[in-house]
Design a protein around this motif. Structure first.
Motif, PDB file in Angstrom:
ATOM      1  N   PRO A 290      63.900  70.372  50.230  1.00 56.49           N
ATOM      2  CA  PRO A 290      62.703  69.626  50.659  1.00 56.49           C
ATOM      3  C   PRO A 290      61.896  70.342  51.741  1.00 56.49           C
ATOM      4  N   LEU A 291      62.581  70.994  52.662  1.00 55.76           N
ATOM      5  CA  LEU A 291      61.850  71.726  53.692  1.00 55.76           C
ATOM      6  C   LEU A 291      61.137  72.949  53.106  1.00 55.76           C
ATOM      7  N   GLN A 292      61.740  73.596  52.123  1.00 54.37           N
ATOM      8  CA  GLN A 292      61.077  74.722  51.476  1.00 54.37           C
ATOM      9  C   GLN A 292      59.821  74.269  50.726  1.00 54.37           C
ATOM     10  N   VAL A 293      59.907  73.100  50.064  1.00 59.08           N
ATOM     11  CA  VAL A 293      58.739  72.573  49.359  1.00 59.08           C
ATOM     12  C   VAL A 293      57.630  72.199  50.340  1.00 59.08           C
ATOM     13  N   ALA A 294      58.004  71.611  51.471  1.00 53.03           N
ATOM     14  CA  ALA A 294      57.001  71.268  52.484  1.00 53.03           C
ATOM     15  C   ALA A 294      56.322  72.515  53.044  1.00 53.03           C
ATOM     16  N   ALA A 295      57.111  73.555  53.292  1.00 54.90           N
ATOM     17  CA  ALA A 295      56.518  74.802  53.786  1.00 54.90           C
ATOM     18  C   ALA A 295      55.603  75.443  52.745  1.00 54.90           C
ATOM     19  N   LEU A 296      56.001  75.379  51.470  1.00 55.80           N
ATOM     20  CA  LEU A 296      55.150  75.919  50.404  1.00 55.80           C
ATOM     21  C   LEU A 296      53.853  75.130  50.285  1.00 55.80           C
ATOM     22  N   SER A 297      53.914  73.825  50.428  1.00 55.28           N
ATOM     23  CA  SER A 297      52.700  72.998  50.364  1.00 55.28           C
ATOM     24  C   SER A 297      51.752  73.348  51.500  1.00 55.28           C
ATOM     25  N   ILE A 298      52.294  73.569  52.657  1.00 56.29           N
ATOM     26  CA  ILE A 298      51.440  73.958  53.789  1.00 56.29           C
ATOM     27  C   ILE A 298      50.770  75.300  53.520  1.00 56.29           C
ATOM     28  N   GLY A 299      51.534  76.234  52.994  1.00 56.96           N
ATOM     29  CA  GLY A 299      50.957  77.544  52.697  1.00 56.96           C
ATOM     30  C   GLY A 299      49.862  77.477  51.649  1.00 56.96           C
ATOM     31  N   ILE A 300      50.075  76.691  50.582  1.00 57.53           N
ATOM     32  CA  ILE A 300      49.051  76.560  49.544  1.00 57.53           C
ATOM     33  C   ILE A 300      47.796  75.887  50.081  1.00 57.53           C
ATOM     34  N   SER A 301      47.967  74.850  50.885  1.00 53.03           N
ATOM     35  CA  SER A 301      46.818  74.141  51.439  1.00 53.03           C
ATOM     36  C   SER A 301      46.011  75.039  52.374  1.00 53.03           C
ATOM     37  N   MET A 302      46.702  75.795  53.206  1.00 46.67           N
ATOM     38  CA  MET A 302      45.983  76.682  54.129  1.00 46.67           C
ATOM     39  C   MET A 302      45.300  77.830  53.379  1.00 46.67           C
ATOM     40  N   ALA A 303      45.940  78.329  52.325  1.00 45.94           N
ATOM     41  CA  ALA A 303      45.307  79.385  51.537  1.00 45.94           C
ATOM     42  C   ALA A 303      44.069  78.862  50.810  1.00 45.94           C
ATOM     43  N   ALA A 304      44.137  77.624  50.276  1.00 44.61           N
ATOM     44  CA  ALA A 304      42.969  77.043  49.610  1.00 44.61           C
ATOM     45  C   ALA A 304      41.836  76.795  50.604  1.00 44.61           C
ATOM     46  N   ALA A 305      42.185  76.319  51.821  1.00 45.55           N
ATOM     47  CA  ALA A 305      41.151  76.103  52.839  1.00 45.55           C
ATOM     48  C   ALA A 305      40.500  77.426  53.243  1.00 45.55           C
ATOM     49  N   TRP A 306      41.303  78.477  53.344  1.00 47.33           N
ATOM     50  CA  TRP A 306      40.739  79.786  53.687  1.00 47.33           C
ATOM     51  C   TRP A 306      39.827  80.306  52.572  1.00 47.33           C
ATOM     52  N   ALA A 307      40.247  80.103  51.322  1.00 42.93           N
ATOM     53  CA  ALA A 307      39.413  80.546  50.202  1.00 42.93           C
ATOM     54  C   ALA A 307      38.098  79.773  50.155  1.00 42.93           C
ATOM     55  N   ARG A 308      38.152  78.460  50.395  1.00 43.33           N
ATOM     56  CA  ARG A 308      36.908  77.678  50.423  1.00 43.33           C
ATOM     57  C   ARG A 308      35.998  78.137  51.547  1.00 43.33           C
ATOM     58  N   HIS A 309      36.596  78.408  52.694  1.00 45.13           N
ATOM     59  CA  HIS A 309      35.792  78.857  53.824  1.00 45.13           C
ATOM     60  C   HIS A 309      35.144  80.208  53.537  1.00 45.13           C
ATOM     61  N   ARG A 310      35.908  81.123  52.973  1.00 41.20           N
ATOM     62  CA  ARG A 310      35.350  82.437  52.656  1.00 41.20           C
ATOM     63  C   ARG A 310      34.270  82.338  51.578  1.00 41.20           C
ATOM     64  N   HIS A 311      34.488  81.450  50.629  1.00 42.38           N
ATOM     65  CA  HIS A 311      33.492  81.296  49.563  1.00 42.38           C
ATOM     66  C   HIS A 311      32.195  80.717  50.122  1.00 42.38           C
ATOM     67  N   LEU A 312      32.268  79.671  50.955  1.00 42.29           N
ATOM     68  CA  LEU A 312      31.072  79.099  51.536  1.00 42.29           C
ATOM     69  C   LEU A 312      30.393  80.089  52.481  1.00 42.29           C
ATOM     70  N   LEU A 313      31.196  80.854  53.223  1.00 44.40           N
ATOM     71  CA  LEU A 313      30.619  81.853  54.110  1.00 44.40           C
ATOM     72  C   LEU A 313      29.890  82.932  53.310  1.00 44.40           C
ATOM     73  N   TRP A 314      30.470  83.323  52.192  1.00 42.80           N
ATOM     74  CA  TRP A 314      29.812  84.324  51.356  1.00 42.80           C
ATOM     75  C   TRP A 314      28.520  83.778  50.763  1.00 42.80           C
ATOM     76  N   MET A 315      28.533  82.507  50.357  1.00 37.69           N
ATOM     77  CA  MET A 315      27.311  81.897  49.829  1.00 37.69           C
ATOM     78  C   MET A 315      26.235  81.827  50.897  1.00 37.69           C
ATOM     79  N   ALA A 316      26.629  81.507  52.147  1.00 36.24           N
ATOM     80  CA  ALA A 316      25.652  81.431  53.220  1.00 36.24           C
ATOM     81  C   ALA A 316      25.068  82.806  53.547  1.00 36.24           C
ATOM     82  N   MET A 317      25.932  83.835  53.506  1.00 34.86           N
ATOM     83  CA  MET A 317      25.438  85.185  53.776  1.00 34.86           C
ATOM     84  C   MET A 317      24.548  85.678  52.644  1.00 34.86           C
ATOM     85  N   ALA A 318      24.883  85.294  51.406  1.00 32.97           N
ATOM     86  CA  ALA A 318      24.071  85.757  50.271  1.00 32.97           C
ATOM     87  C   ALA A 318      22.694  85.090  50.262  1.00 32.97           C
ATOM     88  N   SER A 319      22.620  83.855  50.755  1.00 37.01           N
ATOM     89  CA  SER A 319      21.332  83.160  50.777  1.00 37.01           C
ATOM     90  C   SER A 319      20.466  83.650  51.947  1.00 37.01           C
TER      91      SER A 319
END
Length: 319
Positions: A290-319
């Motif tokens: 259970p602790l390994q699954v919780a740690a994996l969930s945190i990693g996936i969530s933080m990676a998705a948040a980073w990808a969204r942030h980078r994508h929005l930042l790239w869109m803002a720079m491109a505009s």
């Protein structure tokens, strides 16, 4: 005076009034009179020097040797003889179209004949195909359900994972597990299934699927099973309930459980002999599932948040 044989073998010239310019003599003749003199051998009419040449092929076609023997020496120069050869007939392309039309008509006729039996054969085919379709539909439904569950679970982890709460769960649970591992290294490895079951029940309790009273009964049952059935000490028996309470309990419950379990572990460790204490050192402890699954969930969530942030930042720079 010419001999009788020369007189008979000689062919008289054709009169001028019998030569018709509009008529054409045949190129090859089936019967040819030999130019050799005729000798009377006394054997009858068959002894005359008349030779019969059998034509080979279609019409009056014959090979080059027979043609030259019959026609004699040609007056055409050798440089021009290749021009006197017959040109081959062009291929008849209409035969191909005729064959294609015949095949098309045959194919259409066969389809028309088979259409009469459609009303009879279609129910039979459906009877055979329906069980096959049913057998294929069951695994497809199962695969689609698994795919939908995985996709929605991944989306939920990416967008709705409570990262701060899971971080606190991992932190306080690790404290309790570290205390139990310091006293006895086998305290975690010997009851991984119980720790995993406690983590699943704790998660269901937080989600509201398991009542709180049933959760306390479950923890009491885990402690009783480890202490009375498996004959373990207090530290090993209380590791599973203490980890579950430290993970999902209130702040004061977490603090009380950690302090109480630490006191129990110190008292139990003081009772060990030097040989038993030596067994504790130098062993690796695996983290529960259970602790390994919780740690994996945190990693996936933080990676998705980073990808969204980078994508929005790239869109803002491109505009």
């Amino acid at each position: 005076m010419a001999s009788l044989s020369h007189i008979i073998s000689a062919s008289p010239p054709t009169p001028t009034f019998l030569r018709l310019p509009l008529l054409r003599e045949p190129r090859f003749k089936p019967f040819v009179i030999s130019p050799k003199p005729i000798a009377f051998t006394g054997r009858g009419l068959g002894s005359f020097g008349v030779s019969y040449r059998r034509n080979v092929g279609l019409g009056f076609a014959c090979n080059a040797v027979e043609r030259e023997d019959w026609m004699g020496d040609s007056s055409i120069p050798d440089q021009m003889k290749h021009l006197a050869k017959e040109a081959p007939d062009p291929p008849n392309k209409w035969l191909l179209f005729s064959g294609f039309a015949l095949l098309l008509y045959t194919w259409r006729a066969i389809l028309w004949e088979l259409s009469k039996y459609e009303s009879v054969l279609l129910p039979v085919v459906n009877i055979i195909l329906d069980p096959i379709k049913l057998l294929l539909r069951i695994p497809m439904l199962l695969l689609s359900a698994i795919y939908t569950f995985v996709v929605y679970t991944f989306q939920t982890i990416c967008f709705y994972t409570p990262v701060p709460e899971l971080t606190r769960v991992i932190f306080f649970s690790s404290i309790v597990l570290s205390i139990g591992g310091a006293v006895s290294t086998d305290s975690i490895d010997s009851q991984k299934h119980l720790l995993s079951l406690a983590g699943i029940v704790s998660f269901l309790t937080v989600c509201g699927y398991v009542p709180e009273v049933l959760f306390w009964v479950f923890l009491s049952g885990l402690f009783s099973y480890s202490f009375f059935v498996r004959k373990t000490d207090v530290v090993l028996a209380g590791l599973t309930p203490a980890t579950a309470l430290a993970a999902i309990g209130e702040p004061w419950v977490r603090g009380f459980v950690i302090i109480l379990y630490l006191v129990v572990a110190i008292v139990q460790y003081s009772k060990y002999t030097e040989v038993e204490r030596a067994k504790v050192r130098g062993k690796m402890v695996m983290t529960p599932l259970p602790l390994q699954v919780a740690a994996l969930s945190i990693g996936i969530s933080m990676a998705a948040a980073w990808a969204r942030h980078r994508h929005l930042l790239w869109m803002a720079m491109a505009s």
